[in-house]
Design a protein around this motif. Structure first.
Motif, PDB file in Angstrom:
ATOM      1  N   LYS A 113       4.156   5.963   9.525  1.00  0.00           N
ATOM      2  CA  LYS A 113       3.939   5.339  10.826  1.00  0.00           C
ATOM      3  C   LYS A 113       2.579   4.654  10.816  1.00  0.00           C
ATOM      4  CE  LYS A 113       5.223   7.586  14.466  1.00  0.00           C
ATOM      5  NZ  LYS A 113       5.298   8.560  15.591  1.00  0.00           N
ATOM      6  N   VAL A 114       2.498   3.464  11.406  1.00  0.00           N
ATOM      7  CA  VAL A 114       1.235   2.744  11.481  1.00  0.00           C
ATOM      8  C   VAL A 114       1.020   2.254  12.902  1.00  0.00           C
ATOM      9  CG1 VAL A 114       1.350   1.993   9.074  1.00  0.00           C
ATOM     10  CG2 VAL A 114       2.242   0.493  10.866  1.00  0.00           C
ATOM     11  N   ALA A 115      -0.236   2.036  13.240  1.00  0.00           N
ATOM     12  CA  ALA A 115      -0.605   1.476  14.541  1.00  0.00           C
ATOM     13  C   ALA A 115      -1.374   0.191  14.295  1.00  0.00           C
ATOM     14  CB  ALA A 115      -1.457   2.466  15.331  1.00  0.00           C
ATOM     15  N   LEU A 116      -0.972  -0.885  14.968  1.00  0.00           N
ATOM     16  CA  LEU A 116      -1.568  -2.204  14.774  1.00  0.00           C
ATOM     17  C   LEU A 116      -2.277  -2.652  16.042  1.00  0.00           C
ATOM     18  CD1 LEU A 116       1.498  -3.832  13.023  1.00  0.00           C
ATOM     19  CD2 LEU A 116      -0.648  -3.246  11.916  1.00  0.00           C
ATOM     20  N   GLY A 117      -3.457  -3.198  15.853  1.00  0.00           N
ATOM     21  CA  GLY A 117      -4.220  -3.709  16.977  1.00  0.00           C
ATOM     22  C   GLY A 117      -5.062  -4.894  16.557  1.00  0.00           C
ATOM     23  N   SER A 118      -5.799  -5.448  17.537  1.00  0.00           N
ATOM     24  CA  SER A 118      -6.670  -6.585  17.270  1.00  0.00           C
ATOM     25  C   SER A 118      -7.773  -6.626  18.307  1.00  0.00           C
ATOM     26  CB  SER A 118      -5.875  -7.897  17.309  1.00  0.00           C
ATOM     27  OG  SER A 118      -6.735  -9.016  17.222  1.00  0.00           O
ATOM     28  N   GLU A 119      -8.937  -7.086  17.870  1.00  0.00           N
ATOM     29  CA  GLU A 119     -10.053  -7.241  18.808  1.00  0.00           C
ATOM     30  C   GLU A 119      -9.787  -8.367  19.789  1.00  0.00           C
ATOM     31  OE1 GLU A 119     -13.508  -7.855  16.456  1.00  0.00           O
ATOM     32  OE2 GLU A 119     -13.569  -5.813  15.649  1.00  0.00           O
ATOM     33  N   ASN A 120      -8.835  -9.246  19.450  1.00  0.00           N
ATOM     34  CA  ASN A 120      -8.568 -10.418  20.289  1.00  0.00           C
ATOM     35  C   ASN A 120      -7.702 -10.113  21.506  1.00  0.00           C
ATOM     36  OD1 ASN A 120      -9.944 -11.668  18.282  1.00  0.00           O
ATOM     37  ND2 ASN A 120      -8.281 -12.981  17.588  1.00  0.00           N
ATOM     38  N   ILE A 121      -7.031  -8.972  21.504  1.00  0.00           N
ATOM     39  CA  ILE A 121      -6.132  -8.667  22.621  1.00  0.00           C
ATOM     40  C   ILE A 121      -6.437  -7.275  23.168  1.00  0.00           C
ATOM     41  CG2 ILE A 121      -4.287 -10.177  21.799  1.00  0.00           C
ATOM     42  CD1 ILE A 121      -2.899  -7.772  20.628  1.00  0.00           C
ATOM     43  N   GLN A 122      -6.269  -7.136  24.461  1.00  0.00           N
ATOM     44  CA  GLN A 122      -6.521  -5.861  25.126  1.00  0.00           C
ATOM     45  C   GLN A 122      -5.182  -5.188  25.452  1.00  0.00           C
ATOM     46  OE1 GLN A 122      -9.640  -4.685  25.456  1.00  0.00           O
ATOM     47  NE2 GLN A 122     -10.309  -6.543  24.383  1.00  0.00           N
ATOM     48  N   GLU A 123      -4.543  -4.692  24.433  1.00  0.00           N
ATOM     49  CA  GLU A 123      -3.266  -4.019  24.598  1.00  0.00           C
ATOM     50  C   GLU A 123      -3.268  -2.731  23.791  1.00  0.00           C
ATOM     51  OE1 GLU A 123      -0.070  -6.557  23.467  1.00  0.00           O
ATOM     52  OE2 GLU A 123      -0.487  -8.093  24.984  1.00  0.00           O
ATOM     53  N   PHE A 178       0.822  -1.198   0.000  1.00  0.00           N
ATOM     54  CA  PHE A 178       0.000   0.000   0.000  1.00  0.00           C
ATOM     55  C   PHE A 178       0.862   1.257   0.000  1.00  0.00           C
ATOM     56  CE2 PHE A 178      -2.642  -3.271   1.780  1.00  0.00           C
ATOM     57  CZ  PHE A 178      -3.955  -2.937   1.476  1.00  0.00           C
ATOM     58  N   GLU A 179       0.476   2.220  -0.815  1.00  0.00           N
ATOM     59  CA  GLU A 179       0.986   3.582  -0.721  1.00  0.00           C
ATOM     60  C   GLU A 179      -0.220   4.460  -0.452  1.00  0.00           C
ATOM     61  OE1 GLU A 179       3.287   4.651  -4.151  1.00  0.00           O
ATOM     62  OE2 GLU A 179       4.900   3.233  -3.675  1.00  0.00           O
ATOM     63  N   VAL A 180      -0.448   4.743   0.817  1.00  0.00           N
ATOM     64  CA  VAL A 180      -1.677   5.413   1.256  1.00  0.00           C
ATOM     65  C   VAL A 180      -1.569   6.917   1.041  1.00  0.00           C
ATOM     66  CG1 VAL A 180      -3.191   5.870   3.207  1.00  0.00           C
ATOM     67  CG2 VAL A 180      -2.158   3.605   2.923  1.00  0.00           C
ATOM     68  N   SER A 181      -2.588   7.469   0.399  1.00  0.00           N
ATOM     69  CA  SER A 181      -2.658   8.906   0.174  1.00  0.00           C
ATOM     70  C   SER A 181      -2.889   9.622   1.495  1.00  0.00           C
ATOM     71  CB  SER A 181      -3.800   9.228  -0.802  1.00  0.00           C
ATOM     72  OG  SER A 181      -3.945  10.613  -0.972  1.00  0.00           O
ATOM     73  N   THR A 182      -2.096  10.665   1.749  1.00  0.00           N
ATOM     74  CA  THR A 182      -2.195  11.407   3.006  1.00  0.00           C
ATOM     75  C   THR A 182      -3.540  12.121   3.112  1.00  0.00           C
ATOM     76  OG1 THR A 182       0.193  11.760   3.021  1.00  0.00           O
ATOM     77  CG2 THR A 182      -1.134  13.186   4.422  1.00  0.00           C
ATOM     78  N   ASP A 183      -4.160  11.977   4.262  1.00  0.00           N
ATOM     79  CA  ASP A 183      -5.465  12.590   4.491  1.00  0.00           C
ATOM     80  C   ASP A 183      -5.694  12.624   5.988  1.00  0.00           C
ATOM     81  OD1 ASP A 183      -8.357  13.077   4.667  1.00  0.00           O
ATOM     82  OD2 ASP A 183      -8.388  12.614   2.533  1.00  0.00           O
ATOM     83  N   GLU A 184      -6.507  13.565   6.449  1.00  0.00           N
ATOM     84  CA  GLU A 184      -6.829  13.626   7.872  1.00  0.00           C
ATOM     85  C   GLU A 184      -7.725  12.468   8.285  1.00  0.00           C
ATOM     86  OE1 GLU A 184      -8.505  17.407   8.732  1.00  0.00           O
ATOM     87  OE2 GLU A 184      -6.641  18.525   8.366  1.00  0.00           O
ATOM     88  N   ILE A 185      -8.401  11.870   7.317  1.00  0.00           N
ATOM     89  CA  ILE A 185      -9.276  10.730   7.604  1.00  0.00           C
ATOM     90  C   ILE A 185      -8.426   9.466   7.680  1.00  0.00           C
ATOM     91  CG2 ILE A 185     -11.209   9.348   6.779  1.00  0.00           C
ATOM     92  CD1 ILE A 185     -12.240  11.802   5.341  1.00  0.00           C
ATOM     93  N   LEU A 227      -5.003  -2.428  10.947  1.00  0.00           N
ATOM     94  CA  LEU A 227      -3.919  -1.463  10.783  1.00  0.00           C
ATOM     95  C   LEU A 227      -4.529  -0.100  10.510  1.00  0.00           C
ATOM     96  CD1 LEU A 227      -0.670  -1.792   8.730  1.00  0.00           C
ATOM     97  CD2 LEU A 227      -2.264   0.047   8.196  1.00  0.00           C
ATOM     98  N   LYS A 228      -3.994   0.937  11.168  1.00  0.00           N
ATOM     99  CA  LYS A 228      -4.532   2.282  11.026  1.00  0.00           C
ATOM    100  C   LYS A 228      -3.412   3.266  10.709  1.00  0.00           C
ATOM    101  CE  LYS A 228      -7.252   5.747  13.587  1.00  0.00           C
ATOM    102  NZ  LYS A 228      -7.934   6.051  14.860  1.00  0.00           N
ATOM    103  N   VAL A 229      -3.626   4.077   9.656  1.00  0.00           N
ATOM    104  CA  VAL A 229      -2.625   5.073   9.251  1.00  0.00           C
ATOM    105  C   VAL A 229      -3.330   6.323   8.733  1.00  0.00           C
ATOM    106  CG1 VAL A 229      -0.952   3.315   8.588  1.00  0.00           C
ATOM    107  CG2 VAL A 229      -2.495   4.239   6.878  1.00  0.00           C
ATOM    108  N   LEU A 230      -2.523   7.360   8.516  1.00  0.00           N
ATOM    109  CA  LEU A 230      -3.008   8.561   7.839  1.00  0.00           C
ATOM    110  C   LEU A 230      -2.420   8.660   6.438  1.00  0.00           C
ATOM    111  CD1 LEU A 230      -2.878  11.158  10.742  1.00  0.00           C
ATOM    112  CD2 LEU A 230      -4.879  10.009   9.797  1.00  0.00           C
ATOM    113  N   GLY A 231      -1.157   8.307   6.306  1.00  0.00           N
ATOM    114  CA  GLY A 231      -0.502   8.310   5.004  1.00  0.00           C
ATOM    115  C   GLY A 231       0.853   7.649   5.128  1.00  0.00           C
ATOM    116  N   THR A 232       1.092   6.590   4.382  1.00  0.00           N
ATOM    117  CA  THR A 232       2.321   5.821   4.568  1.00  0.00           C
ATOM    118  C   THR A 232       2.453   4.758   3.481  1.00  0.00           C
ATOM    119  OG1 THR A 232       3.574   4.576   6.211  1.00  0.00           O
ATOM    120  CG2 THR A 232       1.260   4.089   6.029  1.00  0.00           C
ATOM    121  N   LYS A 233       3.581   4.016   3.512  1.00  0.00           N
ATOM    122  CA  LYS A 233       3.827   2.915   2.579  1.00  0.00           C
ATOM    123  C   LYS A 233       4.165   1.672   3.397  1.00  0.00           C
ATOM    124  CE  LYS A 233       5.706   6.021  -0.985  1.00  0.00           C
ATOM    125  NZ  LYS A 233       6.884   6.338  -1.846  1.00  0.00           N
ATOM    126  N   PHE A 234       3.467   0.587   3.107  1.00  0.00           N
ATOM    127  CA  PHE A 234       3.687  -0.631   3.885  1.00  0.00           C
ATOM    128  C   PHE A 234       3.230  -1.853   3.094  1.00  0.00           C
ATOM    129  CE2 PHE A 234      -0.439   1.149   4.842  1.00  0.00           C
ATOM    130  CZ  PHE A 234      -1.298   0.073   4.762  1.00  0.00           C
TER     131      PHE A 234
END
Length: 408
Positions: A286-296, A242-249, A260-267
């Motif tokens: 920069k990206v942030a990774l999470g999961s519904e299976n873990i409470q971290e 992915f090459e994510v277009s930068t956006d406030e959304i 995975l949640k980002v604003l604009g990045t390549k991964f």
């Protein structure tokens, strides 16, 4: 400074009197750059195990940071050469230990098949036959292949020659401007469409927000024609870059039970069903990774980092990102990968089943292979790395059976 992989390739060709005019100029440039290079070449010319030394050179060079002087590398090779010269010369055959070293180092030859990255050639170099089944002698590599599935159930076989597709709110077109007919779809703009890429395929799509996605073989990308609301969300089955277009959304990628949640990045994300882990590699941003299976708290990645999620916990490590996005650039990039990982990539690109017969090979693969090669060319290279295998076919079903390693 020339790329160290290219230098190793040029040294090999020089020692075999195979340099072209263009390659000779590059080789001379490197040779004249440092007196240490001349000394190194002299020692390699007289060394008993040049093949081994070149493999060490490549292995060390892969670990060097960009800009490091080559003298650090040459000292390592010289040390190995001096050690070899102290050993008694065999009268008849090499020792088993030496032969095993060469066998494992042989995988480095894969690297030399990739010189196309540096010196463009008009045709592939033919590889000698190794008694391959005629059913497999001309199996072509994967190409641009994909199916677009619309919300109303309609499917469209996308043009193999097109350089991807573009979603533009209410329409879909090829990169060259040709419209794709979707008039029969009465679904709302935010309805989900699916780009399905079969085995032996890959495809590129530009989403309505400008985000670019390269989808690998055996994968599916589910996305809306138009993003609405307070997030941009897609779902991935398999692998994509992915090459994510930068956006406030925020841009969100869901892969199995990872978010995975980002604003604009390549991964790059690899989340094939047959793998237990989801591998996410960050190139930029920069990206942030999470999961519904873990409470971290979300795991944050910075460029050059990779996360591995096994469904229960995340782990993070520093990696060479080029290895994990090489498929997008038309390469298999093996940097110490296991046979299982290497053959898994080949299986998807050539649509073959991989079967291990007996003990699974233990050596690792290093180097780069052009994904544009026919299967026979790739197998000939692997054969040289100490691999025994056989090919079977039943109709259109193709199977590569990996046998024990070669013994000496």
């Amino acid at each position: 400074m020339l790329d160290t992989q290219l230098i190793a390739f040029l040294i090999k060709k020089y020692l075999h009197n195979e340099l072209t005019t263009e390659e000779s100029l590059l080789f001379r440039e490197w040779l004249n750059a440092d007196a240490e290079n001349v000394k190194l070449l002299s020692e390699l010319e007289t060394a008993d195990k040049v093949f081994t030394d070149l493999s060490i050179y490549n292995r060390i060079a892969e670990r060097q940071k960009e800009g490091t002087k080559l003298t650090a590398l040459t000292e390592k090779i010289k040390e190995r050469t001096r050690q070899d010269e102290k050993q008694p010369k065999p009268i008849r055959a090499r020792s088993k230990r030496a032969l095993n070293w060469i066998k494992y180092a042989a995988a480095i030859l894969i690297l030399f098949s990739s010189i196309y990255v540096y010196i463009k050639q008009t045709s592939d170099v033919p590889y000698p036959s190794e008694n391959h089944s005629t059913h497999f002698s001309d199996i072509a590599p994967g190409t641009n292949r994909a199916i677009l599935k619309l919300p109303n159930g309609k499917t469209i076989d996308l043009d193999n020659d097109a350089d991807g597709i573009i979603a533009d709110n209410t329409t879909i077109s090829y990169a060259d401007g040709r419209k794709i007919e979707i008039a029969n779809s009465s679904a709302p703009q935010n309805a989900i469409v699916t780009l399905e890429v079969p085995l032996r395929g890959q495809y590129h799509v530009t989403l309505s927000d400008g985000t670019k996605v390269w989808v690998n073989a055996g994968s599916k990308l589910h996305y809306p024609l138009h993003f609405e609301g307070n997030q941009r969300a897609v779902e991935l089955e398999g692998e994509a870059y992915f090459e994510v277009s930068t956006d406030e959304i925020p841009f969100i990628v869901k892969s199995k039970n990872q978010t995975l949640k980002v604003l604009g990045t390549k991964f790059n994300i690899s989340a094939y069903d047959e793998r237990k882990e989801i591998i996410t590699t960050l190139v930029e941003g920069k990206v942030a990774l999470g999961s519904e299976n873990i409470q971290e708290a979300p795991l944050v990645l910075t460029p050059g980092q990779q996360s591995i999620f096994n469904g229960k916990r995340f782990s993070k490590t520093k990696v060479d990102v080029e290895q994990f996005i090489a498929w997008k650039n038309g390469q298999f990039y093996f940097d110490g990968v296991s046979p299982e990982e290497a053959f898994s990539q080949l299986a998807k690109w050539y649509d073959i089943d991989i079967v291990y017969e007996g003990t699974t090979p233990k050596f690792e693969f290093f180097g780069i292979i052009d994904r544009g090669k026919n299967l026979s060319g790739v197998l000939d290279i692997l054969k040289k790395s100490g691999l025994n295998f056989k090919l079977e076919a039943q109709g259109t079903h193709r199977k590569l059976i990996i046998q024990d390693e070669q013994t000496y």
